[in-house]
Structure formats: structure tokens, C-alpha cells
Scaffold this motif. Structure first.
Motif, short mmCIF file in Angstrom:
data_model
loop_
_atom_site.label_atom_id
_atom_site.label_comp_id
_atom_site.label_asym_id
_atom_site.label_seq_id
_atom_site.Cartn_x
_atom_site.Cartn_y
_atom_site.Cartn_z
N SER A 3 3.53 -7.69 3.00
CA SER A 3 4.14 -6.37 2.78
C SER A 3 5.58 -6.50 2.38
CB SER A 3 4.01 -5.52 4.03
OG SER A 3 4.72 -6.12 5.09
N THR A 6 8.09 -2.80 6.38
CA THR A 6 7.19 -2.51 7.48
C THR A 6 7.56 -1.22 8.15
OG1 THR A 6 8.55 -3.85 8.95
CG2 THR A 6 6.67 -4.93 7.94
N ARG A 8 5.90 1.63 11.42
CA ARG A 8 5.32 1.42 12.73
C ARG A 8 4.60 2.64 13.30
NH1 ARG A 8 10.11 2.08 10.42
NH2 ARG A 8 10.27 4.25 10.85
N TRP A 101 4.08 -0.39 1.61
CA TRP A 101 3.51 -1.72 1.48
C TRP A 101 2.76 -1.77 0.16
CZ3 TRP A 101 3.22 1.54 5.55
CH2 TRP A 101 3.74 1.12 6.80
N ASN A 118 -1.09 -0.84 9.51
CA ASN A 118 0.17 -0.20 9.13
C ASN A 118 0.20 1.29 9.45
OD1 ASN A 118 1.05 -2.64 7.99
ND2 ASN A 118 0.18 -2.13 5.98
#
Length: 594
Positions: A3, A6, A8, A101, A118
Motif C-alpha cells: 500500500s 495506511t 485504520r 491504497w 484496510n
């Protein structure tokens, strides 16, 4: 592929694999205003930086994303073997800031796993053939916050099954491409309910003329376009809610980007076929730029045009194609003027310095309009007279004389010292040919005016006065007040200021300018290059004392074909409206201090 960034969050992802038959479908929902997050760039019109590339490798895409501080908004495979890609990206800041991503060479299971890990949703997905089997190139964004939506993706799905899924889920498409080796599709959809609801339609295996007809019938705009292996097209369109947008096909990518830049648009979708591309664009202008574009854009149907507004010592306030090189004609003379004033202020030349100029007929009042290269007869005058004639009546004879006095290399070097980066002198002004156009940009010419106002050209009050007085200014050119005082009067009335205040305000404004115009050919149709660049002092008050703020403004049309006298008038009328409208909000703000 790993990716690029990132995020979360967590959510569930539904992946369906369906194999069914082809069917032409148009689906419509009642129009509304779909809620959009930063990742839904195709529905955003906030001005931002953007880029599009074709035939780039994965490593090149990664490098471009890093150097541009960008994220991918559209991705398609050009050459499956390498693979290489078409990629469109936006600056990953402001209204467009989002985690993301991107992956390629992925199986469906790997895509599903990445989506789950993800907590993401897809915004683009394409299946492509490889020696190891079908693989996917995808872009995903976090499915959280403003970007969160109920969503689904499908691959190897027929048109009829896709229509059924859209209907049962009350969803709309955001991306549609052909699944390789079939008449089926890879599709990404989102819920079309609540605040996400908008009117929309989709068509597949159709023609460009049919798409055009549907756009007109539906009062819609394209948000996604793709081409099938049989040469037909797939289109997703949403109800058009106002912002300008365009689509083109049969262009090179370079031509498409140039067209988008000229229109103040951002490319949101690129489909490459052979050596051509089809593109979809949407508005990429600020409110001010859009207002000014609407004055000039509809009136110029060929060549290039642009405008530029910058506060001296401050930011760019408006701009379209201000960094594009164009033929400035006589507007470039301000650089020669700055060089001459600089040299006089240093004592290297004086008002009485003799310069030699070429002429045709000294008794002809229009002799200054000649191309001085065409005549070998010469005489002399003093530098002050030559400089004044160059700037006030645009005398080409004196312009060549001044350039030869200081040399082209020295004038260009001086321009570089002022920050000019895109200026070239390829002919004596007044003597253009097809292959020897001079080149500059509005931002380059603006730097000359800004350098003067900042005291970089000269810090001497005497020579600052000479710089102004030898040019067209508010005292010797009535056209300035004719253009700007009506704006002052209108804004004063709106603010409840008296007519006496408006008059005093207008009289307190200062202005210097140099314009230019070339006409290529003596009979219609002909091409023109026309421009004007100026420096305006707007009289703000502070504690009752006038404290001017200065603004550089420029505009041009270049290589524009004029077919009729009426067209020439309409182009120049539009050009004339740009300056007062660009200054209007700053005049209003300054009047509020009176």
C-alpha cells in the motif's frame, strides 16, 4: 503491491462472482444531491492540483505519487504484460485529502483480503489477463468518516445480473469496465439512498453518438467511461447539477491535458485506445477564476487565452494559463523599459545617451508601427525620447534601438535577475514570423511590474517617477478611468458611499500598463495575439490615511483565429471586461475603509 498509505478502520466487504448474459440497461433514480467525501473526487469541483499519465509502470506511478504529494483517482491497465497503466491523480490535500491504497497483480481473493484489512471500499477496479490468470488493478479508500458508504463490487457479471443487483440494492455505479475475454463487467457500486441519492443512468456496449444523445436527454454529465474490446463504450452518468464539464475522444493525452488546462477543468477519467484517449473533465476553478472564465472562455474558440491577478508581495488571487508561454507582442517592451530605467538609475546611461533607430518615413505619424528590420535608413534620438515613445505609443523603431543599446543577452539576463524563467526574444518586436515568435508568460511579465513596485528595479524616487511617467498611466490615458470608475461608482453606491467619495477614490487610484497586439494577415480570416499587463494601486485607508495595495493584472489571447469583424469586437469586449471584474472585490474592500 504494497500500500502507498495506511488508514485504520474496519468494515465488512461483499464480493460477488456472477456469470450471466449481456443486456443493455438504463437505470434512473430520482435526482438529489449525493453526499460526497474527500475520496469521491468525481463529484467534487474544488480547485486542486491534478495529473494524468499514460503508459507508466508501477514503480513510476509510486514515484509520481510521492513527488506530486498525490493520490490515485483513476487507474486502468494499458499493457497487461508489463503491466503499464493510465493513472490520474489529485493532490492529496484539502477537500481531496484521504488515505488510500492501490494494488495490481492481485487475485480477487487478495483484493477482498486487502479490503477487509484496510476497512476500505473500492473507487476503481479493472480485471486484466496475465499468464497466471485474471488479475486486478484497484484503488481503494477508507470506508469511514465522510467517505463511508454502503457499497459492493462485482466481477465477471453480466449486464442483466448487474441491473438486478443495482435494483435490489438501490445502488448506483461509480465504476464499470469490461471483464477480459467476455461481454461481462467488473463493477463498483454504492448505495443510492438517503444523502447519497442522486439521479443517474448507465449504458453499455453503445456508441459515442448514443452517449451524447443520452447526456442531452437526461441533462446529465459523465462520471465514468470505458471502452470494450469490440470498440463499443460503457458510460455512467449522473444528473448534471450545474458545474461545467466536458468529454472528448480521439485526442492524444497531451492534447486532452492542454484542453483541460485551457478550460479550467480537471480530468477525472481517461480511457486509452490505440494512440488516442477519451477523457471526462470537471470544473477545477476557484469562484473568482470561474467568474473570469465565463467572461472570456465562451468568446474565444481557438488558440489560447489566459488571465492573472496577483497582489504585489502577496498571493496569486486568480489565474488561468498564467504560466503558459505565449506571444506578447509589444507587452514585452516593459522588460526593455525596466532595463533602461535600471541602467539610467545606476548612471550607466543617461537621458541624453544617443541611440540609433531604423525608419521608413519620418514624416509619417504611423512610422513607429513598422517592422524596423525592413529598412536600412537610420537616424538618432536620445534615450529618454526613445524610451517614452516605446512605452507610450509603442514605437517599434525605438524598441529595436533600446534593445541594441543594451543587447538582447543583457536584457534577458536582467529579466532572469528579476525572476523571469519563461521569456525568450526571438525577433525584434514588430517583426514576427511563423518560426520566430517571442515567448513569455503572464507570471513572467507580472514579475517585472512587481519588481518595480518593490523597488528592485530602482530604489530612487526620481527614477520610480520616470518609470511611471514614461508609460501609459492614469494621468495620460483616459481609458483607465473610463474602465475602472464605473466599477468604483457601482461599488460605492452598494456600500452607501457618496458620489464625492467615489470620485475621490477613483482619482486616488494609480495605474501603469503596456499592451500588445499582432495581426497575422491583412484579410479575414486572420489570427491575432493580443494582451495587456498592468499594475494598479488601490487606495485602501488605514486610520484615515491612504495606504495603497498594489495588484498586477494581465490577460491575453494568442493564435486566435478571427473570422469576422464582429468576432474581433466580441473577443476584445470580453478581454476588456476581465480587468475591472478582477479588481472589483478589492475596490469594494478598499471603499469600505473610506
Amino acid at each position: 503491491m504494497s500500500s502507498i498509505s495506511t488508514l485504520r478502520t474496519r468494515a465488512s466487504v461483499l464480493v460477488l462472482v456472477l456469470v450471466v448474459q449481456l443486456f443493455l440497461v438504463a437505470l434512473v433514480r430520482d435526482p438529489a444531491s449525493a453526499a460526497v467525501g474527500s475520496a469521491d473526487d468525481r463529484q467534487l469541483t474544488t480547485s486542486t492540483g491534478w495529473w494524468t499519465y499514460t503508459g507508466v509502470t508501477g514503480s513510476q506511478v509510486s514515484s509520481l505519487l510521492s513527488s506530486n504529494n498525490a493520490r490515485i483517482t483513476d487507474l486502468s491497465v494499458v499493457d497487461p504484460a508489463t503491466p503499464t497503466f493510465n493513472v490520474t491523480m489529485v493532490r492529496n490535500t484539502g477537500a481531496y485529502a484521504s488515505g488510500y491504497w492501490w494494488y495490481y497483480g492481485q487475485t480477487a481473493a487478495q483484493v477482498s483480503s486487502a479490503l477487509s484489512s484496510n476497512n476500505a471500499r473500492l473507487i476503481t477496479a479493472q480485471a486484466y489477463p496475465t499468464s497466471a490468470g485474471t488479475r486486478f488493478a484497484v484503488v481503494m479508500v477508507p470506508n469511514s468518516g465522510a467517505n463511508q458508504k454502503a457499497w459492493w463490487w462485482f466481477y465477471n457479471i453480466s449486464a442483466s445480473s448487474l441491473a438486478s443487483q443495482l435494483s435490489s440494492r438501490n445502488a448506483r455505479l461509480v465504476h464499470l469496465t469490461q471483464y477480459p475475454g467476455t461481454s461481462n463487467f467488473t463493477a463498483v457500486m454504492v448505495s443510492n439512498t438517503g444523502t447519497d441519492n442522486t439521479g443517474w443512468w448507465w449504458y453499455h456496449h453503445t456508441t459515442t453518438s448514443s452517449i451524447s444523445s443520452a447526456l442531452s436527454t437526461n441533462s446529465a454529465r459523465l462520471v465514468d467511461l470505458s471502452r470494450n474490446s469490440d470498440g463499443t463504450w460503457n458510460a455512467v452518468m449522473y444528473k448534471s447539477t450545474g458545474p461545467r464539464w466536458y468529454w472528448y475522444y480521439g485526442l492524444s493525452l497531451g492534447s486532452a491535458v492542454s484542453r483541460a488546462d485551457q478550460l479550467g477543468e480537471r480530468i477525472i477519467d481517461v480511457t486509452r485506445y490505440g494512440s488516442s484517449v477519451a477523457v471526462v473533465m470537471t470544473r477545477n476553478t476557484t469562484a473568482t477564476n470561474e467568474k473570469l472564465w465565463n467572461l472570456i472562455g465562451p468568446e474565444v474558440d481557438s488558440g489560447a487565452y489566459g488571465f492573472y491577478l496577483k497582489q504585489v508581495g502577496g498571493s496569486v488571487l486568480a489565474g488561468l494559463q498564467q504560466s503558459k508561454q505565449y506571444e506578447p507582442a509589444s507587452a514585452l517592451k516593459v522588460l526593455y523599459h525596466a532595463k533602461s530605467i535600471r541602467e539610467e538609475s545606476l548612471g550607466n546611461t543617461t537621458d541624453s545617451t544617443v541611440v540609433t533607430y531604423h525608419y521608413k518615413n519620418l514624416s509619417d505619424s504611423k512610422d513607429g508601427n513598422i517592422c524596423p528590420d525592413n529598412y536600412s535608413t537610420t537616424t538618432t534620438t536620445n534615450l529618454k525620447n526613445a524610451d517614452t515613445l516605446m512605452m507610450q505609443v509603442s514605437d517599434n523603431r525605438m524598441t529595436r534601438a533600446i534593445l541594441e543599446r543594451y543587447t538582447k543577452a543583457s536584457v534577458l539576463s536582467y529579466g532572469t535577475s528579476l525572476g523571469l524563467t519563461s521569456t525568450a526574444i526571438n525577433h525584434n518586436i514588430g517583426c514576427p514570423t511563423d518560426t520566430t515568435h517571442n515567448r513569455t508568460t503572464l507570471s513572467d511579465l507580472g514579475k517585472v511590474y512587481e519588481a518595480f513596485q518593490k523597488g528592485t528595479v530602482t530604489g530612487s524616487s526620481t527614477w520610480k517617477t520616470q518609470f511611471r511617467s514614461r508609460m501609459l498611466n492614469q494621468s495620460n490615458f483616459s481609458g483607465f478611468k473610463n474602465a475602472i470608475c464605473p466599477v468604483v461608482n457601482a461599488e460605492a453606491t452598494a456600500l452607501g458611499r457618496s458620489s464625492a467619495t467615489a470620485t475621490s477614490f477613483c482619482n486616488a487610484m494609480t495605474w501603469i500598463a503596456k499592451g500588445g497586439s499582432y495581426q497575422y494577415g491583412s484579410s479575414l480570416p486572420y489570427q491575432v495575439s493580443r494582451d495587456n499587463v498592468s499594475l494598479t494601486g488601490v487606495p485602501y485607508k488605514r486610520s484615515g490615511v491612504v495606504s495603497p495595495r498594489y495588484f498586477v493584472f494581465g490577460e491575453y489571447v494568442d493564435g486566435t483565429t478571427i473570422n469576422t469583424s464582429a468576432e474581433s469586437t466580441s473577443v476584445d469586449t470580453a478581454r476588456g471586461k476581465l480587468y475591472p471584474e478582477a479588481l472589483r472585490p478589492y475596490i469594494r474592500a478598499a471603499l469600505a475603509t473610506w
